[in-house]
Enzyme design. Structure first.
Site, short mmCIF file in Angstrom:
data_model
loop_
_atom_site.label_atom_id
_atom_site.label_comp_id
_atom_site.label_asym_id
_atom_site.label_seq_id
_atom_site.Cartn_x
_atom_site.Cartn_y
_atom_site.Cartn_z
N ASP A 193 0.81 -1.20 0.00
CA ASP A 193 0.00 0.00 0.00
C ASP A 193 0.86 1.26 0.00
O ASP A 193 1.91 1.32 0.63
CB ASP A 193 -0.89 -0.02 1.25
CG ASP A 193 -1.83 1.16 1.33
OD1 ASP A 193 -2.69 1.29 0.44
OD2 ASP A 193 -1.71 1.95 2.29
N GLU A 236 1.07 -0.52 -5.09
CA GLU A 236 0.10 0.54 -5.33
C GLU A 236 0.90 1.83 -5.41
O GLU A 236 1.21 2.45 -4.39
CB GLU A 236 -0.95 0.62 -4.22
CG GLU A 236 -2.06 1.59 -4.56
CD GLU A 236 -2.51 2.47 -3.41
OE1 GLU A 236 -3.49 3.22 -3.57
OE2 GLU A 236 -1.86 2.45 -2.35
#
Length: 631
Positions: free
Chosen positions: A307, A358
């Site tokens: 993330d 990401e």
């Protein structure tokens, strides 16, 4: 020391090279000096004046015997014979200023369910795996193409009374659904322990604890094992970019900035209210890389989706006050080095495991090998494709011709990285609307446009990801506090949309042209990218060997009569997929094909191709065309 702890292991932890530090630190069953059973506790707290442990085994007394220091390693260790499996505990850390801090164990394997914040003693030797064949396939790369269903476990399904399901219950239901729908992988939003449901799991306090909201660690192992038995890969969201300020967590763990940077310009993401890991610190790198490997080794994770990588690699990400690097740039050399080390270690130790970034900027070479100056990820979310696609698809049909290049632009960089095309949870929250509600027009047009969007995603180079609920056209935005609106499947439009996605997913696995050559122009060819007046795109996809597929997208509600398409073969052609079929909720507009979907070509070159296909293209539709007969 722990049973099995050596000074060499502690030294490796101190220099950032102990990638199994969860076995070095934390709480483990052990024998005391006189052979008695109990638990050995070890924790890294170099600036503490003293350390001990408190818990349900001693009535939460905070003045127990002090732990011993392990040389100059910063590690403290102690043995408690009264401790037993499932006991709750916290460390009592006395700071240099004399303040007592009650801290959860950073290496705890199990934690209390919120609002409780204690760690729980847990012996991981309580589950027998049966997925050896699956893991061998992983090492050999013997998997179908990557088509990911993104899931938030707390809101996919719940009991009738609104209570969470157990991991074991979810495993059976979700596994059957994934197989039925034709998905080849599932990505779970963070399952690491977190105190606040509203954070969706992205503010982690228990990095080694699978959340107890849905059961025990053994229950989650059952979940993973069961999905593996069905051939489904499981990807876990992982958050090494930041951690929350909760008093029981990592924040100011021993009274000092231990896991985070001391300088707030480096050490805080103020917009998130979180601290940033200090990637310069060797022990922090040991902690984080060990954590990544823990989920792969302990829970047999098939991949990690990392993330907020952009917030790691750029020091100015989301900040107005920041520190330039030594060369005067905005990049974070230590975060970049950490990610490179992480990916090299995972790739070397666990080949076949996915490492997905990401990363929302144009940071170069995210999926290139470290030896070539890259970060070493296996995949990167294609946020540019997502943004341009949803922006275009949200536009009124009459205005689309003025923005025609928004869909074709992605092919300018489609092969610069190894991409995943994400239609994720982030796109259906915070007032952005659900995917179907973004589509313009009346009820029929919304569903028709969503079908074309999904066909475009499936035929564009790159792996696929779709967030739960989008596959049957849920109109409301995602709500983390309740299950999906499964009752919508009682309505034809939503049920037929689900049927459509099911068939599209299966076609993706059946047609190598849609996935084999995702990395270069050998697998993708434009036929016509310039018909902005009609908002039509025509392109083809090609496998390593065999027949290609021509894709025709009509992105307006106007049917196109006698539309001419250049075709790279001269034999009759067959429509193998039509998003406008009545079986999918479409209009059933006739294309001119016979009952088998076969169309005869004209022996006329067009768009540099040897033959022309003349057909009627249905409104708001996507078609896939192949040779009707093999040579």
């Amino acid at each position: 020391m722990n049973a099995g702890m050596t000074m060499d292991q502690a030294y490796l932890f101190n220099i950032g090279r102990n990638y199994g530090s969860y076995d070095l630190l934390g709480a483990h069953p052990a024998r005391g000096p006189n052979g008695e059973t109990g638990w050995r506790f070890s924790v890294w707290a170099p600036m503490a004046a003293s350390v001990t442990v408190t818990g349900s085994f001693n009535g939460w007394q905070t003045d127990g015997p002090a732990f011993d220091r392990v040389g100059k390693t910063g590690i403290w260790t102690g043995f408690v014979s009264e401790a037993a499996q499932w006991d709750r505990y916290k460390y009592v850390i006395t700071t240099q200023g004399g303040k007592k801090l009650l801290k959860a164990d950073p290496m705890a394997r199990h934690s209390e369910t919120r609002p409780g914040t204690a760690s729980i003693l847990y012996d991981p030797a309580d589950f027998t795996w049966s997925d050896d064949d699956f893991l061998q396939k992983q090492k050999n790369g013997q998997f179908p193409p990557l088509n990911i269903y993104e899931v938030h476990l707390g809101s996919w399904r719940r009991h009738e009374d609104g209570a969470f399901m157990n991991y074991r219950e979810i495993a059976v239901l979700l596994g059957a659904y994934l197989i039925d729908m034709g998905y080849t992988a599932v990505e779970l939003m963070p399952v690491m322990e977190h105190p606040l449901d509203d954070s969706w799991g992205y503010q982690v306090t228990g990095y080694f604890s699978v959340t107890s909201r849905f059961g025990t660690p053994a229950d989650f192992k059952f979940f993973m094992n069961h999905l593996h038995s069905l051939g489904i890969r499981v990807i876990l969201d992982w958050v090494p970019a930041h951690f929350p300020r909760d008093a029981h967590g990592l924040a100011r763990f021993d009274g000092s900035a231990l896991y985070e940077y001391e300088d707030s310009r480096l050490g805080e993401h103020r917009e998130w209210g979180t601290y940033v890991f200090n990637y310069r610190r060797d022990e922090v790198r040991s902690f984080l890389i060990s954590n990544a490997l823990f989920w792969i080794r302990e829970y047999h994770a098939d991949g990690l989706r990392v993330d907020a990588v952009s917030s790691m690699v750029y020091r100015n990400y989301g900040r107005s006050d920041y520190v330039l690097n030594d060369q005067g740039g905005i990049e974070s050399p230590e975060a970049i080095a950490f990610l490179q080390e992480l990916n090299m270690v995972v790739t070397a130790m666990h080949p076949g495991v996915l490492m997905i970034a990401e990363e929302s900027t144009a940071f170069p070479k995210v999926t290139h090998p470290v030896k070539d100056g890259g970060l070493g990820f296996t995949h990167k979310w294609n946020m540019g494709w997502m943004h341009d696609t949803l922006d275009y698809m949200s536009r009124d049909y009459s205005y689309r011709k003025w923005h025609h290049n928004q869909l074709s632009f992605s092919m300018m960089y489609a092969f610069s990285e190894r991409f995943v095309l994400p239609l994720s949870h982030d796109e259906v929250v915070h007032g952005k609307k659900s995917l179907i509600d973004r589509m313009p027009g009346d009820y029929w047009r919304k569903f028709a446009c969503l079908r074309v969007l999904f066909l475009y995603q499936m035929t564009h180079p790159g792996a696929k990801l779709l967030f739960m609920g989008s596959e049957f056209g849920q109109f409301i935005e995602w709500r983390f506090y309740e299950q999906l609106e499964w009752f919508l499947l009682g309505y034809d439009a939503h049920r037929l949309m689900q049927d459509y996605v099911r068939r599209l997913n299966r076609l993706y696995q059946e047609e190598p042209a849609l996935y084999e050559r995702d990395d270069g122009w050998d697998g993708f060819k434009w036929h016509n990218a310039d018909d902005h007046e009609n908002s039509v795109y025509v392109y083809s996809r090609w496998p390593s060997q065999g027949e290609g597929i021509v894709v025709i997208l009509n992105l307006t509600p106007k049917p196109l009569i006698g539309y001419r398409v250049g075709i790279p073969w001269e034999q009759p052609s067959q429509i193998i997929f039509n998003s406008d079929k009545m079986a999918f909720g479409g209009s059933g507009y006739p294309t001119g094909a016979d009952s088998q979907g076969v169309l005869v070509l004209k022996d006329e070159p067009l768009d540099g191709l040897p033959a022309t296909l003349v057909l009627d293209v249905p409104p708001l539709a996507g078609l896939m065309v192949k040779k009707a007969f093999k040579d």
